[in-house]
Scaffold this motif. Structure first.
Motif, PDB file in Angstrom:
ATOM      1  N   LYS A 121      14.759 -11.538   1.789  1.00 14.42           N
ATOM      2  CA  LYS A 121      15.517 -12.611   2.151  1.00 14.42           C
ATOM      3  C   LYS A 121      16.545 -11.958   3.047  1.00 14.42           C
ATOM      4  O   LYS A 121      17.177 -11.407   2.671  1.00 14.42           O
ATOM      5  CB  LYS A 121      16.481 -13.461   0.612  1.00 14.42           C
ATOM      6  N   ARG A 122      16.242 -12.752   4.800  1.00 13.56           N
ATOM      7  CA  ARG A 122      16.823 -12.062   5.486  1.00 13.56           C
ATOM      8  C   ARG A 122      18.019 -13.002   5.466  1.00 13.56           C
ATOM      9  O   ARG A 122      19.323 -12.557   5.769  1.00 13.56           O
ATOM     10  CB  ARG A 122      16.487 -11.998   6.687  1.00 13.56           C
ATOM     11  N   ARG A 123      18.795 -14.337   5.119  1.00  5.83           N
ATOM     12  CA  ARG A 123      19.503 -14.806   5.458  1.00  5.83           C
ATOM     13  C   ARG A 123      19.962 -15.386   3.976  1.00  5.83           C
ATOM     14  O   ARG A 123      19.164 -16.346   3.801  1.00  5.83           O
ATOM     15  CB  ARG A 123      19.532 -16.114   6.569  1.00  5.83           C
ATOM     16  N   PRO A 124      21.343 -15.159   3.279  1.00  3.17           N
ATOM     17  CA  PRO A 124      21.880 -15.474   2.540  1.00  3.17           C
ATOM     18  C   PRO A 124      22.166 -17.328   2.268  1.00  3.17           C
ATOM     19  O   PRO A 124      21.983 -17.739   3.454  1.00  3.17           O
ATOM     20  CB  PRO A 124      23.077 -15.241   2.008  1.00  3.17           C
ATOM     21  N   LEU A 125      22.009 -18.196   1.112  1.00  2.00           N
ATOM     22  CA  LEU A 125      21.879 -19.546   1.450  1.00  2.00           C
ATOM     23  C   LEU A 125      23.884 -19.971   1.789  1.00  2.00           C
ATOM     24  O   LEU A 125      24.672 -19.284   0.632  1.00  2.00           O
ATOM     25  CB  LEU A 125      21.936 -20.341  -0.083  1.00  2.00           C
ATOM     26  N   SER A 126      23.622 -21.182   1.735  1.00  2.00           N
ATOM     27  CA  SER A 126      25.670 -21.573   2.097  1.00  2.00           C
ATOM     28  C   SER A 126      25.061 -23.735   2.900  1.00  2.00           C
ATOM     29  O   SER A 126      23.984 -23.688   2.204  1.00  2.00           O
ATOM     30  CB  SER A 126      25.954 -21.040   2.978  1.00  2.00           C
ATOM     31  N   ALA A 127      26.308 -23.641   2.349  1.00  2.00           N
ATOM     32  CA  ALA A 127      26.152 -25.152   2.531  1.00  2.00           C
ATOM     33  C   ALA A 127      25.600 -25.132   4.102  1.00  2.00           C
ATOM     34  O   ALA A 127      24.889 -26.360   4.826  1.00  2.00           O
ATOM     35  CB  ALA A 127      27.538 -25.563   2.628  1.00  2.00           C
ATOM     36  N   SER A 128      26.316 -24.324   4.867  1.00  2.00           N
ATOM     37  CA  SER A 128      25.631 -24.941   6.187  1.00  2.00           C
ATOM     38  C   SER A 128      25.462 -23.499   6.418  1.00  2.00           C
ATOM     39  O   SER A 128      25.333 -22.305   6.025  1.00  2.00           O
ATOM     40  CB  SER A 128      27.176 -25.432   6.693  1.00  2.00           C
ATOM     41  N   GLY A 129      24.094 -23.286   7.681  1.00  2.00           N
ATOM     42  CA  GLY A 129      23.916 -21.950   8.687  1.00  2.00           C
ATOM     43  C   GLY A 129      24.763 -21.668   9.354  1.00  2.00           C
ATOM     44  O   GLY A 129      25.569 -21.928   9.796  1.00  2.00           O
ATOM     45  N   GLY A 130      24.086 -20.753   9.956  1.00  2.00           N
ATOM     46  CA  GLY A 130      24.818 -19.748  11.700  1.00  2.00           C
ATOM     47  C   GLY A 130      25.614 -18.866  10.974  1.00  2.00           C
ATOM     48  O   GLY A 130      25.818 -17.892   9.944  1.00  2.00           O
ATOM     49  N   PHE A 131      26.515 -18.469  11.833  1.00  2.00           N
ATOM     50  CA  PHE A 131      27.558 -17.110  11.398  1.00  2.00           C
ATOM     51  C   PHE A 131      28.306 -17.207  10.530  1.00  2.00           C
ATOM     52  O   PHE A 131      28.655 -17.930  10.155  1.00  2.00           O
ATOM     53  CB  PHE A 131      28.437 -17.054  13.293  1.00  2.00           C
ATOM     54  N   ASN A 132      28.176 -15.570   9.718  1.00  2.00           N
ATOM     55  CA  ASN A 132      27.838 -15.920   8.077  1.00  2.00           C
ATOM     56  C   ASN A 132      29.176 -14.753   8.570  1.00  2.00           C
ATOM     57  O   ASN A 132      28.828 -13.618   8.883  1.00  2.00           O
ATOM     58  CB  ASN A 132      27.340 -15.296   7.414  1.00  2.00           C
TER      59      ASN A 132
END
Length: 412
Positions: A121-132
């Motif tokens: 999994k390259r990107r963790p989940l969140s309500a919205s995407g984009g810069f973390n």
């Protein structure tokens, strides 16, 4: 003698019904990162830590940050609620029950607030995407907005986590909806920039957290108390304000939560709102993880210094108390018998304690017998960094955790 004829201190030691759970008194050990689950396995030190809370008088002790999914851990040493941890958690719940207390599992998912990389999994989940921004320190620079399939999976993970907690002998589960973790990322406009039915208005932002609460209630609500912990205010510009906190409480009460734990603040943006006082520079000295050390340094630069005052969240909690008619647990700077009198007289059913019980797990018993009316905790916040030491969380004014016990699996 009726409750009305009892003093506030006496009322604090009367039983409290939370859903199907009857507590012997009104004192709760709040969830605080323990640092006592190496490689995610609950240790003997964790068992002793929570058994001591029960023996010291707390009616309910809360095991912090039990991740419901493999991608939900915030740190490598965080408990994962799965079949592999059940034997160890059963040792813990048995020990707490033997000491005369009840025990709650705080169930959570970190979302993009994670320092753990999940393979594949390259990107963790969140309500919205984009810069973390949270991922800057761990190389997870971007986050992914959850879709409907993700939401269905995570909601079921919460429900299954609650079932596993029941199987492990827990008396309650506490769904963590505050402090910047996944459900908080949906609730807060600071993180939720969605334009579908899960974003925009607070009612929409509450839609997924309410779904999670409903599925947990349906899974275990007849057997376990189902508690929700949330932030009454995010304590940061562009985040939720106190009036939003009142509406959040109304939504959770309407969905059927058995009790609410009233907290505040965000882990990254407003940690002084959460703790009521600043973190000392000494905290960085005991942290060996360079990522966490750097994060703590940046955090201290970003926030204004603040001195501790007792019951520092009371002004927000009063607003929630006037708006809902379900049990509320006040959390935030209770350190004295006078504070207990204030909270009971203002209608709070329970009192959640963190640093005070880390300093002295027997404080509740001493309060009951009158041998101590004020805690010796100085709210220095150095216990927070102790979770990164080999012995786990402890008060710097007392005995440190035992590194040997903390290296031994609970069921080993």
């Amino acid at each position: 003698m009726s409750n009305n004829a009892l003093s506030s201190i006496e009322q604090a030691f009367t039983p409290l019904q939370i859903g199907p759970l009857l507590l012997k008194n009104r004192f709760i050990k709040s969830a605080t990162n323990e640092g006592m689950s190496p490689q995610g396995v609950p240790s003997r030190q964790l068992v002793e830590f929570h058994a001591a809370m029960a023996a010291g008088g707390a009616a309910l002790t809360t095991v912090a940050y039990c991740a419901v999914s493999a991608d939900g851990c915030t740190l490598p040493s965080q408990i994962r609620l799965d079949r592999a941890t059940l034997p160890h958690l059963r040792v813990l719940t048995d020990a707490v029950h033997a000491a005369g207390g009840a025990v709650s599992a705080q169930i959570t998912h970190g979302g993009c607030f994670t320092f753990t990389k999940v393979e594949g999994k390259r990107r963790p989940l969140s309500a919205s995407g984009g810069f973390n921004k949270i991922g800057l320190m761990s190389g997870q620079f971007f986050k992914r907005a959850m879709g409907s399939t993700d939401m269905q999976r995570i909601a079921e993970d919460f429900a299954e986590g609650a079932r596993l907690a029941r199987e492990a002998g827990f008396d309650a589960v506490e769904i963590h909806m505050g402090h910047g973790y996944l459900l908080s990322q949906f609730i807060s406009p600071l993180y939720n920039r969605r334009r579908d039915e899960y974003g925009g208005s607070l009612a929409n932002r509450m839609r997924f957290p309410r779904q999670v609460l409903r599925q947990v209630l349906d899974a275990v609500g007849d057997d376990l108390a189902v508690i929700c912990k949330f932030s009454m205010t995010d304590g940061v510009r562009a985040g939720n304000r106190p009036e939003d906190g009142v509406e959040i409480a109304r939504h959770l009460a309407e969905e059927g939560a058995h009790m609410l734990v009233l907290s505040a603040g965000m882990n990254a943006e407003s940690i002084t709102t959460m703790f009521g006082s600043s973190f000392p520079p000494e905290n960085r000295a005991v942290v060996t993880n360079p990522i966490m050390k750097a994060a703590m340094y940046l955090q201290q630069l970003a926030e204004k210094p603040r001195d501790f005052s007792e019951l520092y969240l009371l002004k927000y909690a009063r607003q929630v108390r006037s708006a809902v008619n379900i049990p509320l647990a006040y959390l935030g700077g209770l350190t004295s018998a006078d504070g207990v009198n204030t909270l009971i007289s203002e209608g709070f059913e329970a009192m959640a304690l963190g640093r005070v019980l880390i300093h002295d797990p027997t404080w509740v018993n001493q309060l009951r017998d009158g041998s101590m009316t004020r805690s010796g905790c100085t709210a220095c916040n150095r216990c927070v960094a102790m979770m990164y030491t080999e012995g786990g969380t402890s008060c710097v004014l007392g005995k440190p955790g035992d590194p040997l016990l903390n290296s031994m699996p609970a069921a080993g």
